[in-house]
Design a protein around this motif. Structure first.
Motif, mmCIF file in Angstrom:
data_model
loop_
_atom_site.group_PDB
_atom_site.id
_atom_site.type_symbol
_atom_site.label_atom_id
_atom_site.label_comp_id
_atom_site.label_asym_id
_atom_site.label_seq_id
_atom_site.Cartn_x
_atom_site.Cartn_y
_atom_site.Cartn_z
ATOM 1 N N LEU A 1 0.835 -1.197 0.000
ATOM 2 C CA LEU A 1 0.000 0.000 0.000
ATOM 3 C C LEU A 1 0.874 1.252 0.000
ATOM 4 O O LEU A 1 1.953 1.260 0.587
ATOM 5 N N TRP A 2 0.369 2.303 -0.646
ATOM 6 C CA TRP A 2 1.016 3.613 -0.645
ATOM 7 C C TRP A 2 -0.004 4.619 -0.169
ATOM 8 O O TRP A 2 -1.192 4.489 -0.459
ATOM 9 N N ALA A 3 0.441 5.613 0.553
ATOM 10 C CA ALA A 3 -0.489 6.597 1.098
ATOM 11 C C ALA A 3 0.118 7.995 1.089
ATOM 12 O O ALA A 3 1.336 8.162 1.068
ATOM 13 N N VAL A 4 -0.786 8.960 1.117
ATOM 14 C CA VAL A 4 -0.419 10.359 1.247
ATOM 15 C C VAL A 4 -1.506 11.032 2.083
ATOM 16 O O VAL A 4 -2.685 10.706 1.955
ATOM 17 N N VAL A 5 -1.098 11.936 2.946
ATOM 18 C CA VAL A 5 -2.036 12.628 3.828
ATOM 19 C C VAL A 5 -2.431 13.961 3.205
ATOM 20 O O VAL A 5 -1.576 14.757 2.813
ATOM 21 N N VAL A 6 -3.737 14.161 3.091
ATOM 22 C CA VAL A 6 -4.322 15.454 2.729
ATOM 23 C C VAL A 6 -5.409 15.663 3.773
ATOM 24 O O VAL A 6 -6.518 15.177 3.644
ATOM 25 N N ARG A 7 -5.032 16.323 4.862
ATOM 26 C CA ARG A 7 -5.924 16.451 6.012
ATOM 27 C C ARG A 7 -7.301 16.944 5.617
ATOM 28 O O ARG A 7 -7.391 17.860 4.812
ATOM 29 N N PRO A 8 -8.334 16.302 6.140
ATOM 30 C CA PRO A 8 -8.353 15.296 7.197
ATOM 31 C C PRO A 8 -8.247 13.863 6.679
ATOM 32 O O PRO A 8 -8.428 12.919 7.429
ATOM 33 N N TRP A 9 -7.956 13.701 5.417
ATOM 34 C CA TRP A 9 -7.961 12.388 4.786
ATOM 35 C C TRP A 9 -6.569 11.784 4.676
ATOM 36 O O TRP A 9 -5.576 12.497 4.580
ATOM 37 N N VAL A 10 -6.552 10.462 4.596
ATOM 38 C CA VAL A 10 -5.378 9.717 4.163
ATOM 39 C C VAL A 10 -5.826 8.986 2.905
ATOM 40 O O VAL A 10 -6.766 8.182 2.947
ATOM 41 N N LEU A 11 -5.206 9.299 1.788
ATOM 42 C CA LEU A 11 -5.516 8.620 0.534
ATOM 43 C C LEU A 11 -4.591 7.427 0.421
ATOM 44 O O LEU A 11 -3.372 7.560 0.615
ATOM 45 N N VAL A 12 -5.143 6.275 0.142
ATOM 46 C CA VAL A 12 -4.366 5.043 0.121
ATOM 47 C C VAL A 12 -4.664 4.275 -1.165
ATOM 48 O O VAL A 12 -5.787 4.308 -1.674
ATOM 49 N N GLN A 13 -3.629 3.637 -1.661
ATOM 50 C CA GLN A 13 -3.753 2.902 -2.916
ATOM 51 C C GLN A 13 -2.992 1.594 -2.808
ATOM 52 O O GLN A 13 -1.857 1.568 -2.322
ATOM 53 N N GLU A 14 -3.643 0.528 -3.267
ATOM 54 C CA GLU A 14 -2.952 -0.753 -3.364
ATOM 55 C C GLU A 14 -2.174 -0.752 -4.664
ATOM 56 O O GLU A 14 -2.714 -0.483 -5.728
ATOM 57 N N ARG A 15 -0.893 -1.019 -4.547
ATOM 58 C CA ARG A 15 -0.050 -1.059 -5.733
ATOM 59 C C ARG A 15 -0.134 -2.417 -6.379
ATOM 60 O O ARG A 15 -0.107 -3.439 -5.698
ATOM 61 N N ALA A 16 -0.261 -2.421 -7.683
ATOM 62 C CA ALA A 16 -0.305 -3.684 -8.424
ATOM 63 C C ALA A 16 1.040 -4.382 -8.259
ATOM 64 O O ALA A 16 2.092 -3.738 -8.209
ATOM 65 N N ALA A 17 0.987 -5.684 -8.163
ATOM 66 C CA ALA A 17 2.220 -6.458 -8.025
ATOM 67 C C ALA A 17 3.035 -6.336 -9.308
ATOM 68 O O ALA A 17 2.483 -6.382 -10.413
ATOM 69 N N ARG A 18 4.306 -6.175 -9.139
ATOM 70 C CA ARG A 18 5.203 -6.106 -10.295
ATOM 71 C C ARG A 18 5.467 -7.525 -10.790
ATOM 72 O O ARG A 18 5.616 -8.456 -9.983
ATOM 73 N N PRO A 19 5.551 -7.692 -12.094
ATOM 74 C CA PRO A 19 5.859 -9.029 -12.611
ATOM 75 C C PRO A 19 7.239 -9.471 -12.135
ATOM 76 O O PRO A 19 8.160 -8.664 -12.060
ATOM 77 N N GLY A 20 7.357 -10.713 -11.806
ATOM 78 C CA GLY A 20 8.644 -11.238 -11.344
ATOM 79 C C GLY A 20 9.656 -11.344 -12.474
ATOM 80 O O GLY A 20 9.290 -11.520 -13.638
ATOM 81 N N LEU A 21 10.904 -11.211 -12.125
ATOM 82 C CA LEU A 21 11.965 -11.367 -13.118
ATOM 83 C C LEU A 21 12.329 -12.832 -13.218
ATOM 84 O O LEU A 21 12.389 -13.545 -12.218
ATOM 85 N N HIS A 22 12.606 -13.275 -14.415
ATOM 86 C CA HIS A 22 12.943 -14.692 -14.619
ATOM 87 C C HIS A 22 14.425 -14.883 -14.671
ATOM 88 O O HIS A 22 15.202 -14.192 -15.124
#
Length: 105
Positions: free
Chosen positions: A84-105
Motif C-alpha cells: 500500500l502507498w499513502a499520502v495525507v491530505v488532512r483530514p484524509w489519508v488517501l491510500v492505494q494498493e499497488r499492483a504487483a510487479r511481474p517477477g523477473l525470470h
C-alpha cells in the motif's frame, strides 16, 4: 498544470510513502481513509482533494476511482497485507494498493 499546481504535486509526491495496513487501521477506524483505484494516479487524486476540486472529486467518486474505504476492503487488506502507498491530505489519508510487479525470470 499551473506552477502552483506543479509545486503542490511535487510536494505531495514527496510525501507519498509505502505503509502497512496495520499502520492505517487507526485512520480507518476514524473514517478518514479514501481508497484510490490501483489504475488511477494517487497524486492527482490527492491534488484534487487538497485543492478542494469538488467537480473532479465528485466525478471520481461516481466512477469508483475514489471511495471511502469499505469494511470489506479493510478485511481483504487485513487478510492479504498487500503493498500500500499513502499520502495525507488532512483530514484524509488517501491510500492505494499497488499492483504487483511481474517477477523477473
Amino acid at each position: 498544470m499551473s506552477e502552483d499546481q506543479s509545486t503542490l504535486y511535487a510536494k505531495l509526491l514527496g510525501e507519498t510513502a509505502p505503509i502497512s495496513w496495520q499502520e492505517l487501521q487507526p485512520f480507518f477506524a476514524r473514517g478518514a481513509l479514501l481508497r484510490v483505484a490501483s489504475d488511477f494516479d494517487l497524486i492527482e487524486a490527492a491534488l484534487a482533494v487538497a485543492q478542494d476540486d469538488r467537480d473532479k472529486v465528485a466525478a471520481w467518486l461516481t466512477a469508483g476511482q475514489l471511495a471511502k474505504l469499505e469494511v470489506e476492503q479493510a478485511q481483504d487488506w487485513q487478510a492479504r497485507d498487500p503493498s500500500l502507498w499513502a499520502v495525507v491530505v488532512r483530514p484524509w489519508v488517501l491510500v492505494q494498493e499497488r499492483a504487483a510487479r511481474p517477477g523477473l525470470h
